[in-house]
Design an enzyme around this catalytic site. Structure first.
Site, mmCIF file in Angstrom:
data_model
loop_
_atom_site.group_PDB
_atom_site.id
_atom_site.type_symbol
_atom_site.label_atom_id
_atom_site.label_comp_id
_atom_site.label_asym_id
_atom_site.label_seq_id
_atom_site.Cartn_x
_atom_site.Cartn_y
_atom_site.Cartn_z
ATOM 1 N N HIS A 1 7.501 -1.058 9.555
ATOM 2 C CA HIS A 1 7.197 -2.488 9.620
ATOM 3 C C HIS A 1 8.221 -3.235 8.786
ATOM 4 C CE1 HIS A 1 5.419 -2.248 5.642
ATOM 5 N NE2 HIS A 1 4.474 -1.397 6.039
ATOM 6 N N HIS B 1 9.257 -1.963 5.231
ATOM 7 C CA HIS B 1 10.269 -0.903 5.173
ATOM 8 C C HIS B 1 11.647 -1.481 5.500
ATOM 9 C CE1 HIS B 1 6.516 1.201 6.773
ATOM 10 N NE2 HIS B 1 6.628 1.598 5.529
ATOM 11 N N CYS C 1 -6.609 10.442 -3.528
ATOM 12 C CA CYS C 1 -6.574 9.595 -2.325
ATOM 13 C C CYS C 1 -5.419 10.068 -1.460
ATOM 14 C CB CYS C 1 -6.391 8.124 -2.678
ATOM 15 S SG CYS C 1 -6.101 7.138 -1.182
ATOM 16 N N CYS D 1 -2.742 7.302 -0.666
ATOM 17 C CA CYS D 1 -1.688 7.084 -1.679
ATOM 18 C C CYS D 1 -0.958 8.370 -1.995
ATOM 19 C CB CYS D 1 -2.257 6.621 -3.017
ATOM 20 S SG CYS D 1 -3.351 5.242 -3.027
ATOM 21 N N CYS E 1 -10.816 3.714 -2.640
ATOM 22 C CA CYS E 1 -9.456 3.353 -3.040
ATOM 23 C C CYS E 1 -9.200 1.960 -2.480
ATOM 24 C CB CYS E 1 -8.449 4.347 -2.454
ATOM 25 S SG CYS E 1 -6.790 3.665 -2.407
ATOM 26 N N HIS F 1 -6.513 1.759 0.398
ATOM 27 C CA HIS F 1 -6.729 2.412 1.692
ATOM 28 C C HIS F 1 -8.162 2.341 2.168
ATOM 29 C CE1 HIS F 1 -2.914 3.995 0.230
ATOM 30 N NE2 HIS F 1 -2.590 3.911 1.501
ATOM 31 N N LYS G 1 -2.234 -8.796 3.040
ATOM 32 C CA LYS G 1 -1.511 -7.611 2.621
ATOM 33 C C LYS G 1 -1.044 -6.836 3.850
ATOM 34 C CE LYS G 1 -2.066 -3.731 -0.302
ATOM 35 N NZ LYS G 1 -2.824 -2.982 -1.235
ATOM 36 N N LYS H 1 0.058 0.324 5.563
ATOM 37 C CA LYS H 1 -0.108 1.198 6.716
ATOM 38 C C LYS H 1 -1.506 1.113 7.279
ATOM 39 C CE LYS H 1 3.313 4.600 5.964
ATOM 40 N NZ LYS H 1 4.050 3.760 5.041
HETATM 41 N N1 MSP Z 1 7.037 8.119 0.894
HETATM 42 C C1 MSP Z 1 6.867 7.256 -0.218
HETATM 43 C C2 MSP Z 1 8.179 7.067 -0.939
HETATM 44 C C3 MSP Z 1 8.822 8.295 -1.448
HETATM 45 S S1 MSP Z 1 10.365 7.958 -2.147
HETATM 46 C C4 MSP Z 1 10.748 9.326 -2.980
HETATM 47 C C5 MSP Z 1 6.367 5.893 0.252
HETATM 48 N N2 MSP Z 1 6.604 5.599 1.521
HETATM 49 S S2 MSP Z 1 6.183 4.225 2.225
HETATM 50 O O1 MSP Z 1 6.426 4.449 3.626
HETATM 51 O O2 MSP Z 1 4.866 3.850 1.857
HETATM 52 O O3 MSP Z 1 7.197 3.169 1.736
HETATM 53 C C6 MSP Z 1 6.991 2.377 0.598
HETATM 54 C C7 MSP Z 1 8.152 1.429 0.472
HETATM 55 O O4 MSP Z 1 8.294 0.629 1.675
HETATM 56 C C8 MSP Z 1 8.026 0.383 -0.629
HETATM 57 O O5 MSP Z 1 8.364 0.875 -1.897
HETATM 58 C C9 MSP Z 1 9.003 -0.647 -0.127
HETATM 59 O O6 MSP Z 1 10.311 -0.204 -0.302
HETATM 60 C C10 MSP Z 1 8.689 -0.684 1.355
HETATM 61 N N3 MSP Z 1 7.562 -1.573 1.633
HETATM 62 C C11 MSP Z 1 6.408 -1.208 2.275
HETATM 63 N N4 MSP Z 1 5.601 -2.295 2.378
HETATM 64 C C12 MSP Z 1 6.183 -3.368 1.811
HETATM 65 C C13 MSP Z 1 5.818 -4.716 1.649
HETATM 66 N N5 MSP Z 1 4.674 -5.188 2.090
HETATM 67 N N6 MSP Z 1 6.697 -5.523 1.007
HETATM 68 C C14 MSP Z 1 7.913 -5.077 0.568
HETATM 69 N N7 MSP Z 1 8.265 -3.799 0.705
HETATM 70 C C15 MSP Z 1 7.436 -2.903 1.280
HETATM 71 O O7 MSP Z 1 5.844 5.170 -0.562
#
Ligand code: MSP
Length: 641
Positions: A19, A22, A133, A136, A150, A153, A303, A306
């Protein structure tokens, strides 16, 4: 020689589609990489996917695939999205790759044989009992929970009791603190640095390095009955991808002698700022140089994660605006580093203002006058035009201003400064009114104005390239330029274009937009229509809904609400309160004791001031309503699927 620049994004979980959250981090990393390369620095940009852990295993099972098949399939969504956004990474690391596995073993072995600064084993065995969880992929404490769930989630953590290997994090915290305070490990922005220092002061305890009951992961090198904890596995990606276990030359270049920069949002700060440096110190490896933590954004105030909330698929934005404009819009909504709200309905206005009106108009007005008055060729320069000196000074100062902002990760400020030059170029054009000079026959002065404006456009085409790589190249083609002069050095000097060069704009670079269907862009959730017009859900969307059998323990009417009953329900391992609109059909006595089906993973709601944590299922036709109940004697808590 400047140190090589090594930038990473988090590796994203593959249990969901990418999304714009990312995309935000990944676009930022792409921008920084392109900028450093423009400035003559070697750069390596790493992204990838986090493919192990219970969360992925659950998603694979829901999709009816093996874990590996599921991962192989879902990583393509990330690769496609990044391609659509013109993101050019140098490495894409998958935690299921052999290369990565070798590196995880190497770091595990190194940690296992290491001693803490006060001489204890870094790794020790112990029993863990805690609430885990899967959403997370971390242990939570009672304090973290809201109504027993949690909060991120909306699911109940499992009680986990097992033998684990532990990492003695506490022993490394004083040294990490020193590194942070001396900026050897630079954490930005300052507010996040303070947050990390604050965490060090709290008793955050050691962390478990392995899991016993999880099935999808990397077995420990020294005990195959245990799998590496997903975060230990995932964090290692930053070094596995550049050769920690198998390519010394590359590893020395990018990690030991390079500047290693991690980008992410605040959700995963603790892992990156504490666990990761501690793991590296234990393994005798240099810690990262910089960690930049950008903001977390919401979509229309909600918010975006996922499991919950609204989501915007970056591919939908690309379909609407193209890759460059999508990158531009996402990076300019709010400062990189603070939280913010994305409102897609503002995008068109901002696009029209910054890109169609400011940049697009400047280019088309200049190109048109060159065509009609100068035979489509760049006229000679001409000095001493009112406002020209100031404009040139602003343009020549811009590369170092942009550089300084990017050093501080102020991506939005760097972009705003470039747009300011575009605005100044437009003002110069308007104030000097070259179209009048044409009529007055002042051709030299007219040529000088157009030449100056073309120089502004040229400098902008270099500096905006990291944000708008394709459009910048189109812009450069208008000026007859190719990539050979696409570098910061060339942006530092005015009057670099050769008079006589063909200036040709075939079609508007940034045509004005009227409206967009923002509804089509925000998915909540995405519906697909079949021929009869019914909404069809992906199986994975349906699989997100958790239904369970519950038994009504107590029921009472809600005062002042004829239709509502407040129910206390038993879900086997927990009791919950829900509010249901069934009072016209069931009295409290009739419903008490009944077995019902409840959606258990809905966001908690407040109905008439009463907390409701779940929703019962009922069938309804006209004025008839009946509860959906299990056909058979199932205990409360039984899964419904
Ligand atoms: N797999 C772990 C990361 C491991 S790194 C060694 C993870 N993955 S995640 O798919 O949940 O990605 C989290 C990251 O995605 C956040 O830290 C950020 O970089 C990005 N974002 C996800 N949602 C976001 C927002 N709503 N806003 C800004 N960035 C976001 O955690």
């Amino acid at each position: 020689m400047r140190t090589p620049f090594y930038v990473t994004t988090p590796i994203y979980y593959v249990n969901d589609r990418p999304h714009i959250g990312h995309a935000y981090t990944t676009i930022a990393a792409d921008l920084l990489t392109r900028f450093h390369r423009l400035s003559g620095r070697e750069a390596f940009f790493l992204t990838g996917t986090d493919e192990h852990g219970s969360k992925v295993a659950e998603a694979a099972q829901a999709a009816g695939l093996s874990e590996q098949e599921f991962c192989d399939r879902t990583i393509e969504y990330f690769k496609t999205a990044w391609k659509n956004l013109s993101i050019e990474y140098d490495g894409f690391i998958r935690t299921t790759s052999e290369r990565h596995k070798k590196a995880v073993w190497k770091i595990l072995d190194a940690m296992r044989s290491a001693k803490t600064p006060d001489g204890k084993d870094v790794v020790y065995t112990g029993f863990y009992e805690g609430l885990y969880c899967t959403g997370c992929e971390k242990f939570l404490t009672e304090k973290d929970l809201v109504n027993g769930l949690c909060p991120d989630h909306n699911r109940k953590p499992e009680l986990v009791k097992e033998k684990n290997y532990f990492f003695r994090l506490s022993a490394f915290l004083p040294a990490i603190k020193k590194k942070i305070e001396s900026n050897e490990l630079l954490i930005l922005p300052e507010e996040r640095r303070r947050e990390v220092l604050g965490l060090i002061e709290q008793d955050i305890g050691d962390f478990s390095l392995s899991r016993e009951k999880v099935k999808w992961g990397i077995p420990l090198s020294f005990d195959k009955t245990q799998l590496a904890y997903v975060w230990v596995d995932a964090l290692t990606n930053y070094i596995s991808a550049i050769g920690y276990a198998d390519d010394d030359k590359s590893f020395s270049k990018w990690w030991k002698n390079g500047e290693a920069v991690h980008l992410m949002a605040k959700d995963i700060l603790k892992f990156h700022c504490l666990y990761w440096p501690a793991m590296l110190m234990a393994a005798g490896v240099k810690t990262p140089d910089k960690i930049f933590i950008h903001g977390f954004f919401t979509v229309d105030g909600e918010k975006m994660s996922k499991s919950l909330g609204k989501k915007i698929d970056p591919n939908d934005l690309v379909a609407e605006f193209g890759p460059d404009v999508t990158r531009y819009l996402l990076l300019t909504q709010f400062p990189f580093g603070t939280d913010g709200d994305i409102q897609v309905n503002r995008f068109v206005r901002q696009y029209n203002s910054d890109l169609a009106n400011d940049l697009g108009n400047l280019v088309s007005r200049v190109a048109k006058l060159v065509e009609t008055n100068c035979g489509g060729k760049l006229p000679e320069s001409f000095k001493n035009i009112a406002g020209q000196k100031e404009l040139i000074e602003q343009a020549e100062a811009l590369p170092s201003i942009v550089y300084k902002h990017l050093e501080q990760f102020s991506l939005d400020k760097a972009i705003a400064e470039i747009i300011n030059l575009v605005k100044a170029g437009n003002k110069f054009f308007n104030d000097s009114a070259p179209w009048k000079l044409a009529k007055e026959g002042k051709i030299k002065e007219l040529g000088g104005i157009l030449n100056t404006c073309c120089e502004v456009i040229r400098i902008v085409s270099i500096l905006l390239y990291p944000v708008l790589p394709n459009k910048a190249r189109e812009l450069r083609r208008v000026l007859g330029l190719d990539d050979s002069t696409l570098n910061i050095k060339n942006a530092e000097n005015f009057f670099a274009l050769k008079p006589g060069t063909k200036i040709e704009l075939e079609k508007a670079l940034f045509p004005r937009l009227d409206t967009m269907k923002s509804d089509a862009v925000i998915a909540e959730p995405k519906a697909v229509h079949n021929e009869s017009g019914n909404n069809l859900l992906d199986f994975s969307e349906f699989a997100k809904m958790k239904l369970k059998v519950a038994q009504v323990l107590k029921a009472e009417k809600v005062e002042g609400a004829d239709k509502l009953l407040k129910l206390e329900i038993d879900l086997g391992d927990e009791k919950r309160q829900i509010v249901a609109g069934v009072a016209e059909f069931y009295t409290p006595e009739q419903i008490t004791g009944k077995k019902i089906i409840v959606v258990v993973n809905l966001k908690p709601a407040r109905i008439r001031g009463i907390n409701s944590n779940g929703m019962l299922l009922a069938a309804k036709k006209g004025k008839l309503l009946a509860l959906v109940t299990p056909d058979g004697d199932l205990p409360p808590g039984a899964d419904v699927s």
